[in-house]
Design a protein around this motif. Sequence first.
Motif, mmCIF file in Angstrom:
data_model
loop_
_atom_site.group_PDB
_atom_site.id
_atom_site.type_symbol
_atom_site.label_atom_id
_atom_site.label_comp_id
_atom_site.label_asym_id
_atom_site.label_seq_id
_atom_site.Cartn_x
_atom_site.Cartn_y
_atom_site.Cartn_z
ATOM 1 N N GLU A 181 1.157 -1.295 -0.119
ATOM 2 C CA GLU A 181 0.093 0.004 -0.095
ATOM 3 C C GLU A 181 0.823 1.517 -0.069
ATOM 4 N N THR A 203 -3.262 -2.540 -4.443
ATOM 5 C CA THR A 203 -4.009 -3.192 -5.120
ATOM 6 C C THR A 203 -4.868 -1.750 -4.703
ATOM 7 N N THR A 204 -4.817 -0.570 -4.701
ATOM 8 C CA THR A 204 -5.416 0.565 -4.862
ATOM 9 C C THR A 204 -4.413 1.426 -4.973
ATOM 10 N N ALA A 206 -4.665 4.470 -3.481
ATOM 11 C CA ALA A 206 -4.811 6.105 -2.434
ATOM 12 C C ALA A 206 -3.978 5.807 -1.540
ATOM 13 N N ILE A 224 -4.420 -3.671 -8.923
ATOM 14 C CA ILE A 224 -4.914 -2.546 -8.672
ATOM 15 C C ILE A 224 -6.183 -2.368 -9.399
ATOM 16 N N GLU A 225 -7.274 -2.147 -9.158
ATOM 17 C CA GLU A 225 -8.924 -2.423 -9.559
ATOM 18 C C GLU A 225 -9.638 -0.904 -10.040
ATOM 19 N N VAL A 226 -9.177 0.383 -9.239
ATOM 20 C CA VAL A 226 -9.981 1.307 -10.289
ATOM 21 C C VAL A 226 -9.192 2.052 -9.907
ATOM 22 N N GLU A 228 -8.344 6.022 -9.131
ATOM 23 C CA GLU A 228 -8.590 7.126 -8.364
ATOM 24 C C GLU A 228 -7.550 7.472 -7.787
ATOM 25 N N ASN A 244 -2.754 -4.589 -14.639
ATOM 26 C CA ASN A 244 -3.365 -4.715 -13.282
ATOM 27 C C ASN A 244 -4.781 -5.058 -13.395
#
Length: 320
Positions: A181, A203-204, A206, A224-226, A228, A244
């Motif tokens: 992360e 996975t993100t 952020a 990573i799925e989204v 953002e 991803n």
Amino acid sequence: MAGPSEHPGADLDLSNAHMPSLEEVELPQSLTSLDLTANRLRSLEPCLRALTGLRKLCLRQNLVAEAAEVEALGCAPVLESLELRDNQLRALPSLAAFTSLRCLEVSYNEVRSLAPLSALGSTQLTELYAACNKITAVESLEALTCLQVLELGGNRVRAIEGLASLSLLQELWLGRNRIAEIGGGLAALSTLRRLSLQSNRLTTMAGLVHCTALEELYLSHNGIEVLEGLEALASLKILDVANNRIRKLEGLEHLQLTDLWANDNQIESLDEVEVALGSQRTCLTCIYLRGNPCAAGTDYKLRIKFALPRLEQLDDNPVS
């Protein structure tokens, strides 16, 4: 062997000479730059340690293993650039005597810890390269407040930490580590222009909100799925999220990208892609979308070219 008469001036280039020793080489005390790349030196011999005026020393691709020999360099107080890439160092030398150092290159060794940097004599270091070692933590950088480039790719780092004092950092390379992360590790890096977190365990996305000066962001080969957090990155020009698990292109409205690499994801709708790229119509010159379901149709290339009139590169093919 080459002598000083064959190398006038203060620079001496002995790279690719495949020398196991410097015994037959004359090293004039007037030297300020010495390049010994691609030799077979196992130690820093007395003739080298005796040089006191060197400002640049390159020992790339040798067999140096003992940190203590580096510590004994007579040029330590004036040396500005030290390159030890691709040797056999198991630990960083203590650089307490190196009060003028600006660039340190120790990539491709067997270093396990950055802790010896806490004794570094120079707080003016601007570039630190330590890729492809066995480093497990980002540490001992607190005094290096002038650092602009930090390369720690290909190590064993698990967390983004220890960067709070690096407010002038412009490039951070952390690809091929074990980072799960981003968290708050980048909060102080408001001047960062290039960030690489490729081939980690993310996975993100952020955690990028404070990196408002980012121009290049490399996040390929993660989970990573989204998409953002991009609304804060108004200066972003290059975005790499290839390989991803992204299902939808989104969040690009505030950007003016020149390059977008989103190949090998799970983006399904070409209609949605065209809408998402509407804000990039006047700026995007390179896009990769192959390996997504949306790129499987026979009209894929034609539709993307029409959506992006300034396109110069579509996947692996130049656009005429």
